[in-house]
Design an enzyme around this catalytic site. Sequence first.
Site, PDB file in Angstrom:
ATOM      1  N   HIS A 137       0.808  -1.419  -0.561  1.00 19.00           N
ATOM      2  CA  HIS A 137       0.466  -0.179  -0.068  1.00 19.00           C
ATOM      3  C   HIS A 137       0.601   1.120   0.183  1.00 19.00           C
ATOM      4  CE1 HIS A 137      -3.430  -2.138   0.480  1.00 19.00           C
ATOM      5  NE2 HIS A 137      -4.027  -2.743   1.365  1.00 19.00           N
ATOM      6  N   ASP A 146      -2.824 -10.904  -1.608  1.00 18.39           N
ATOM      7  CA  ASP A 146      -3.964  -9.738  -0.890  1.00 18.39           C
ATOM      8  C   ASP A 146      -5.158  -9.548  -0.900  1.00 18.39           C
ATOM      9  OD1 ASP A 146      -2.358  -8.456   1.802  1.00 18.39           O
ATOM     10  OD2 ASP A 146      -3.927  -7.240   1.090  1.00 18.39           O
ATOM     11  N   HIS A 182      -6.929  -7.096   0.154  1.00 19.74           N
ATOM     12  CA  HIS A 182      -6.742  -5.913  -0.690  1.00 19.74           C
ATOM     13  C   HIS A 182      -6.152  -5.302  -1.710  1.00 19.74           C
ATOM     14  CE1 HIS A 182      -6.885  -5.832   3.872  1.00 19.74           C
ATOM     15  NE2 HIS A 182      -8.629  -5.699   4.174  1.00 19.74           N
ATOM     16  N   ASP A 197      -4.914 -12.832   3.557  1.00 23.63           N
ATOM     17  CA  ASP A 197      -6.412 -12.239   4.664  1.00 23.63           C
ATOM     18  C   ASP A 197      -7.790 -12.767   3.554  1.00 23.63           C
ATOM     19  OD1 ASP A 197      -5.167 -10.424   2.605  1.00 23.63           O
ATOM     20  OD2 ASP A 197      -4.395  -8.641   4.099  1.00 23.63           O
TER      21      ASP A 197
END
Length: 373
Positions: free
Chosen positions: A144, A181, A183, A269
């Site tokens: 991120h 991931d 996200h 996740d």
Amino acid sequence: MSARRTGWVWHELYGWHDTGRAAGYVLGAPGVQPFGHFESAESKTRFASLVEVSGLREHLVEVRPRAAAEEDLLRVHTEAHVRSMQEQSRRREGGDMGDGTSPFGWNGYEVAALAAGGTVHAVRAVLDGTVDNAYALVRPPGHHAVADRGMGFCMFANVAVAIEHARAHDGLRRFAVVDWDVHHGNGTEAIFLDDPDVLTISVHQDGNYPADTGALEDRGRGDALGTAVNVPLPPGSGNGAYLAAFDQVVVPAVEAFAPELILVACGFDACNADPLATMMVTSSTYRTMTAGLVALADRVCSGRLVMSHEGGYSPIYVPFCGLAVVEALSGHDTGIADPFEPDWIDWPGQEVQPHQQAVIDRARALLGPGASR
């Protein structure tokens, strides 16, 4: 599974990265009792422990991490961001990476530089032939972080730093990043948005985090149009949707791009037990996708494959997902069974659903004829 020389990056300091006493990621709100930050050490240290006690560790090649040098970080990040992280890290109370929900403690810069350096040295071990592939169990995560600030629990963009190091020192030009991931890998995508020599693929939960990035239509910019690939799967997607996205989008996109090195932003996740997402993936799917990447890397880039750990916030389940991945990388079966998967594998909705397939079809159509499969 054929045996491979698989590098293993882990350092005790990764477990010492201090994210404080938030309640999830809420800091200091009235009426909120302190507990622990979602990005805690537990899922990572328990993953490392399972690799050790399962006997798998003795089949891996230790790759000792060293901190990324300032020049490595500055190839990707602004000087202002690096200096801010250094200065805040010298405070006894620590600081924040940039978004107000990503705290770090005293000496946090040093741990984050070691995380970026861990990914760098995993790549170096693959490129110099010490190992065939590698897993870097690093912390804090990185995908991120953007050029001028950290966010989403990420201080530095570990995978991007490793790519630029390989460009500067090893002469590689073309790279593919596969990010599963849950996200969106917004930082990696943003850093290479204008770069036609880096393919970024993100398979993520639609609208989860960041809420305003990762759309199907986000495909890169200028000469790099088409080198950003996004598969925003609907909430509730399970094994069937992830395997379909992998087979129908990820594999053909990477094959068509023909990189010299494949890197994976490996978050767990999307698993069924994660508190920060609503997906249903189980360990066997991570195993299958990893085996697919090993075969893909053999076909397109002489087996060069490096995984860098990202998210995954279930301390009880991340270790089993991680063990499945490292077994698939190394070709060694420990015989340790996932005790949770039998309860989850046949849940309604695990097969790919029509509305999920519709998203995958749209993503595949955007790849163009060169990536058809």
